[in-house]
Scaffold this active site. Structure first.
Site, PDB file in Angstrom:
ATOM      1  N   PRO A 247       0.833  -1.210   0.000  1.00  0.00           N
ATOM      2  CA  PRO A 247       0.000   0.000   0.000  1.00  0.00           C
ATOM      3  C   PRO A 247       0.864   1.255   0.000  1.00  0.00           C
ATOM      4  O   PRO A 247       1.883   1.327   0.702  1.00  0.00           O
ATOM      5  CB  PRO A 247      -0.798  -0.139   1.302  1.00  0.00           C
ATOM      6  CG  PRO A 247      -0.896  -1.622   1.511  1.00  0.00           C
ATOM      7  CD  PRO A 247       0.420  -2.171   1.026  1.00  0.00           C
ATOM      8  N   CYS A 248       0.475   2.216  -0.814  1.00  0.00           N
ATOM      9  CA  CYS A 248       1.291   3.412  -1.031  1.00  0.00           C
ATOM     10  C   CYS A 248       1.316   4.291   0.212  1.00  0.00           C
ATOM     11  O   CYS A 248       0.284   4.680   0.736  1.00  0.00           O
ATOM     12  CB  CYS A 248       0.727   4.193  -2.226  1.00  0.00           C
ATOM     13  SG  CYS A 248       1.739   5.578  -2.719  1.00  0.00           S
ATOM     14  N   GLN A 249       2.518   4.586   0.692  1.00  0.00           N
ATOM     15  CA  GLN A 249       2.695   5.481   1.829  1.00  0.00           C
ATOM     16  C   GLN A 249       3.776   6.508   1.486  1.00  0.00           C
ATOM     17  O   GLN A 249       4.721   6.189   0.769  1.00  0.00           O
ATOM     18  CB  GLN A 249       3.167   4.697   3.063  1.00  0.00           C
ATOM     19  CG  GLN A 249       2.156   3.692   3.593  1.00  0.00           C
ATOM     20  CD  GLN A 249       2.787   2.836   4.686  1.00  0.00           C
ATOM     21  OE1 GLN A 249       3.568   1.935   4.383  1.00  0.00           O
ATOM     22  NE2 GLN A 249       2.456   3.101   5.924  1.00  0.00           N
TER      23      GLN A 249
END
Length: 333
Positions: free
Chosen positions: A83-85
């Site tokens: 998941p993009c962080q």
């Protein structure tokens, strides 16, 4: 006899990517997923798979060769999409430490420890522009530092037999010591639309709209949205800050077009996905079909959890199309 290729998947979710890769010819030897319901979905549908329901940080810190009974460099494929962080140190050229504290850090740690022949890393296309592009530049540099040549492309699932416009960034890595080439799959000629998969869809559970919301949806034609409301109802229902280019509010699908991107909930005010012929959200099985899951693939948990699992998944047929090219890369002499 086809060659058996081994694959490990991180952030597996409900298994859209892993299932597509299995259809393409890969043998999954482990799926790591923190969500309990998604893990149970995987176990229900693939009881022979090794499903690890743990936080990725608990797994990446272990001796991975011993854990998976595989020597460094032997694994054919590592797959998944962290998941993009945002990276707090992105662009400071600290290497892997640029991403410490993010989920991507653990993906890169798996790469470092196992050195698979190839990897597939998928993500939202917005990763390319996150933090003015610095986040993706950091990711690319880490992949290269870990001994991989990479190529990447944004693919639309509708180009690969999925009745949905859904754009994903696909990054492919090839270990630098291997003489392997990879080509992204060619777009299919026919682009499926909603009526191709929903006309005979099995009945299933699903959400409903409130009486208040139905009052507004009655004015929305197939393919329409809030702009089709009478002016007094627009003033009543649609906030002024949403009356520019946004068309997600009170959105009704069109049977002769691909679906909008399937999301984790079908009835949020700004991202609604109303059935084209009936005044209701898409059901669980309709959402799953649009994501190209087979009808015999069951989901575990509450209705909201099932919607979330389906909405977060990589479309199976998109994964299959990319997977076939990966399989070809690893088996062609």
């Amino acid at each position: 006899m086809s060659k058996e290729l081994k694959e490990i998947e991180l952030f597996a979710g409900a298994g859209g990517l892993a299932l597509g890769l299995e259809i393409a010819g890969f043998k999954n030897i482990a799926c790591i997923e923190i969500d309990k319901n998604a893990s149970e979905t995987l176990r229900l549908n693939r009881p022979n798979w090794n499903i690890i329901n743990k936080d990725i940080s608990e797994v990446s810190s272990q001796n991975l060769e011993k854990l998976f009974n595989i020597k460094k460099g032997e694994l054919d494929l590592l797959s998944g999409g962290a998941p993009c962080q945002p990276f707090s140190y992105a662009g400071k050229k600290l290497g892997l430490e640029d991403t410490r504290g993010t989920l991507f850090y653990h993906y890169a740690t798996f790469l470092k420890k196992l050195q698979p022949k190839m990897f597939i890393f998928e993500n939202v296309k917005g990763l390319l522009t996150n933090n003015n592009g610095k986040s993706f530049e950091t990711i690319k540099s880490i992949f290269e530092e870990e001994n991989y040549n990479i190529q990447y492309k944004v693919l639309n699932a509708n180009d690969y037999n999925v009745p949905q416009n859904r754009y994903r960034l696909i990054v492919i890595g090839i270990r630098k010591d291997l003489d392997i080439s990879f080509t992204f799959p060619k777009e299919y000629e026919y682009k499926p639309v909603l009526k191709d998969v929903l006309e005979d869809c099995p009945k299933s559970e699903g959400s409903t709209y409130s009486e208040k919301k139905l009052k507004y949806f009655k004015y929305i034609p197939e393919g329409g949205n809030w702009t089709n409301l009478p002016k007094e109802l627009i003033d009543e229902y649609v906030p002024k800050n949403l009356r520019g280019g946004s068309r997600g509010c009170l959105r009704r699908l069109d049977r002769n077009a691909p679906s909008l991107t399937i999301l984790t909930s079908p009835q949020q005010k700004l991202t609604e996905r109303c059935h084209y012929a009936e005044l209701r959200p898409l059901t669980i099985r309709e959402s799953a079909r649009i994501q190209s899951f087979p009808d015999n693939y069951k989901f575990v948990g509450s209705v909201s959890s099932q919607y979330k699992q389906i909405g977060n998944a990589v479309p199976v047929k998109l994964a299959e199309a990319v997977g076939k090219e990966l399989y070809k890369s690893l088996t062609e002499e």
